[in-house]
Scaffold this motif. Structure first.
Motif, PDB file in Angstrom:
ATOM      1  N   SER A 128       0.828  -1.226   0.000  1.00 52.51           N
ATOM      2  CA  SER A 128       0.000   0.000   0.000  1.00 52.51           C
ATOM      3  C   SER A 128       0.855   1.266   0.000  1.00 52.51           C
ATOM      4  O   SER A 128       0.594   2.214   0.751  1.00 52.51           O
ATOM      5  CB  SER A 128      -0.944   0.014   1.207  1.00 52.51           C
ATOM      6  N   ASP A 162     -10.183  11.601  -3.450  1.00 51.60           N
ATOM      7  CA  ASP A 162     -10.288  10.903  -2.159  1.00 51.60           C
ATOM      8  C   ASP A 162     -11.227   9.704  -2.230  1.00 51.60           C
ATOM      9  O   ASP A 162     -11.529   9.089  -1.213  1.00 51.60           O
ATOM     10  CB  ASP A 162     -10.699  11.864  -1.044  1.00 51.60           C
ATOM     11  N   ASN A 163     -11.699   9.409  -3.432  1.00 55.35           N
ATOM     12  CA  ASN A 163     -12.536   8.231  -3.668  1.00 55.35           C
ATOM     13  C   ASN A 163     -13.867   8.309  -2.942  1.00 55.35           C
ATOM     14  O   ASN A 163     -14.542   7.296  -2.768  1.00 55.35           O
ATOM     15  CB  ASN A 163     -11.804   6.941  -3.256  1.00 55.35           C
ATOM     16  N   ALA A 190      -6.302   9.109  -2.797  1.00 50.99           N
ATOM     17  CA  ALA A 190      -6.108   9.627  -1.443  1.00 50.99           C
ATOM     18  C   ALA A 190      -6.894   8.868  -0.384  1.00 50.99           C
ATOM     19  O   ALA A 190      -6.786   9.204   0.803  1.00 50.99           O
ATOM     20  CB  ALA A 190      -6.460  11.111  -1.388  1.00 50.99           C
ATOM     21  N   GLU A 191      -7.641   7.833  -0.754  1.00 53.54           N
ATOM     22  CA  GLU A 191      -8.411   7.082   0.275  1.00 53.54           C
ATOM     23  C   GLU A 191      -7.494   6.509   1.343  1.00 53.54           C
ATOM     24  O   GLU A 191      -7.828   6.686   2.528  1.00 53.54           O
ATOM     25  CB  GLU A 191      -9.245   5.988  -0.397  1.00 53.54           C
ATOM     26  N   PRO A 192      -6.416   5.761   1.100  1.00 49.44           N
ATOM     27  CA  PRO A 192      -5.820   5.401  -0.181  1.00 49.44           C
ATOM     28  C   PRO A 192      -6.283   4.022  -0.658  1.00 49.44           C
ATOM     29  O   PRO A 192      -6.542   3.119   0.134  1.00 49.44           O
ATOM     30  CB  PRO A 192      -4.333   5.350   0.163  1.00 49.44           C
ATOM     31  N   SER A 193      -6.366   3.899  -1.987  1.00 43.90           N
ATOM     32  CA  SER A 193      -6.620   2.602  -2.618  1.00 43.90           C
ATOM     33  C   SER A 193      -6.158   2.711  -4.063  1.00 43.90           C
ATOM     34  O   SER A 193      -5.628   3.744  -4.465  1.00 43.90           O
ATOM     35  CB  SER A 193      -8.108   2.235  -2.531  1.00 43.90           C
TER      36      SER A 193
END
Lengths: 130, 254
Positions: free
Chosen positions: B56, B98-99, B189-192
């Motif tokens: 990640s 940021d999803n 930026a969620e991150p994912s």
């Protein structure tokens, strides 16, 4: 089935207990290693609708020796949430952010709690709609 | 300074072994935070940032006006190299996304189409414009690609090209906006949607690049250092900002 609010409240209560242990572990880890410890998301699949999922304490990033077992957070065998700790190293120094994820009726929600530089603290947020 | 280097708001050579990644454009100073220990590998020019999906890993910077684009001309460029193509998920090259609530732009390898794609967004995460590198086609793993993407605010279209080839474009549906989402490389930026592989020589320009400038940056597949970008085409011999080869005007990167 438990409501979204009930699930979030239960997770918040569980997180409060774990978070105290995390902060102690991270402070000690920083003192020894010069950086914070990263916790890979655990369990790897986000639990849904308050169902408890078994943790895998052997999960760790490929570039870190210490896994969840080494952190000795006395976690329960199962959790209704997925938990991860991201570590940050940037212009303002070091920090870490704990993130919990739950899935309710197909929607994925997350909450963040941060410590130190470049960390994030955020209330519950819908991140992936069903 | 060259005409080309003056177009870049930020440029990251990403040659550092770990920790902060320095923005070569001193005036912007959008130095990036290392999240989950992004490492280093041989790059297209010197060393590159090595992102390991399983860990990640990504780089980030809190939103500020210099990283926000919206409804203006904008161009992003980077050299990218995929170690794998992740099953069931997209892999982000860079984004302000940021999803969840705030999304400006997202540049990624799209799993479902096996294409590089650039999206820019409007109010309410409505897709403002999107361009998919269909002319180039499917990228391979373990191969470097020079990808250029962005938005043309006069012709109202997103664009993308690979290895200085023909552009694909996508027409604007709604006006692009700016948000407070963090800027990220290697994930959102969620991150994912983590990248798995290397990213090198990332530039953000609030302008369109000419065909000659893209050809200069591609350099027949060899890429360009920031020092080369500063001195040409059309540049002077006075260098500004850090380079992979040493100290220039007081800023040093590893």
């Amino acid at each position: 089935m438990a409501t979204l609010a009930e699930i979030r409240n239960a997770v918040d209560a569980q997180l409060a207990v774990i978070w105290t242990k995390v902060q102690t572990w991270e402070a000690n880890y920083l003192a020894v290693h010069g950086g914070y410890w990263q916790g890979i998301i655990n369990p790897s699949v986000i639990p849904a609708d308050n169902n408890e999922v078994a943790l895998n304490l052997a999960r760790r990033p490929t570039d870190q020796i210490e896994d969840w077992a080494a952190a000795n957070l006395t976690l329960p065998a199962t959790l209704p949430m997925a938990f991860q700790i991201d570590v940050h190293n940037g212009p303002s120094g070091r920090g870490y952010t704990g993130t919990v994820y739950v899935k309710v009726l197909g929607n994925t929600y997350m909450r963040k709690q941060g410590v130190g530089a470049h960390s994030t603290t955020a209330a519950w947020l819908l991140v992936r709609p069903a | 300074m060259s005409t080309l280097s003056n177009k870049f708001t930020s440029f990251w050579e990403l040659g550092e072994a770990s920790g902060t990644r320095v923005d070569a454009v001193v005036a912007s100073a959008n130095d990036l935070t290392d999240n989950n220990t992004v490492t280093q590998a041989t790059g297209k020019v010197g060393n590159a940032a090595q992102f390991t999906l399983a860990n990640s890993e990504y780089l980030s910077r809190a939103s500020n006006s210099s990283l926000q684009t919206g409804d203006i001309d904008q161009t992003f460029c980077a050299w990218v190299y995929m170690d794998s193509t992740a099953a069931g998920m997209n892999m982000i090259i860079l984004a302000k996304n940021d999803n969840a609530v705030f999304v400006d732009y997202s540049w990624f390898w799209r799993q479902s189409t096996n294409r590089f794609q650039f999206n820019i967004y409007g109010t309410g995460i409505a897709l403002a414009a999107s361009a998919s590198a269909d002319t180039f086609g499917a990228p391979s793993t373990a191969t470097w690609y020079f990808v250029v993407a962005g938005f043309d605010s006069v012709n109202n279209q997103a664009f993308i090209s690979v290895n200085n080839g023909a552009e694909n474009t996508g027409a604007q549906a709604v006006a692009p906006i700016t948000t407070s989402a963090a800027f990220t490389i290697g994930a959102n930026a969620e991150p994912s949607a983590f990248w798995d592989g290397r990213i090198d020589q990332v530039g953000l320009a609030k302008a369109l690049l000419t065909a000659d400038e893209k050809t200069f940056l591609y350099n027949g597949g060899a890429g360009r250092s920031w020092a080369e970008i500063v001195t040409g085409p059309g540049g002077s011999s006075i260098l500004r900002g850090p380079t992979k080869s040493g100290l220039i005007e007081g800023r040093l990167i590893g």
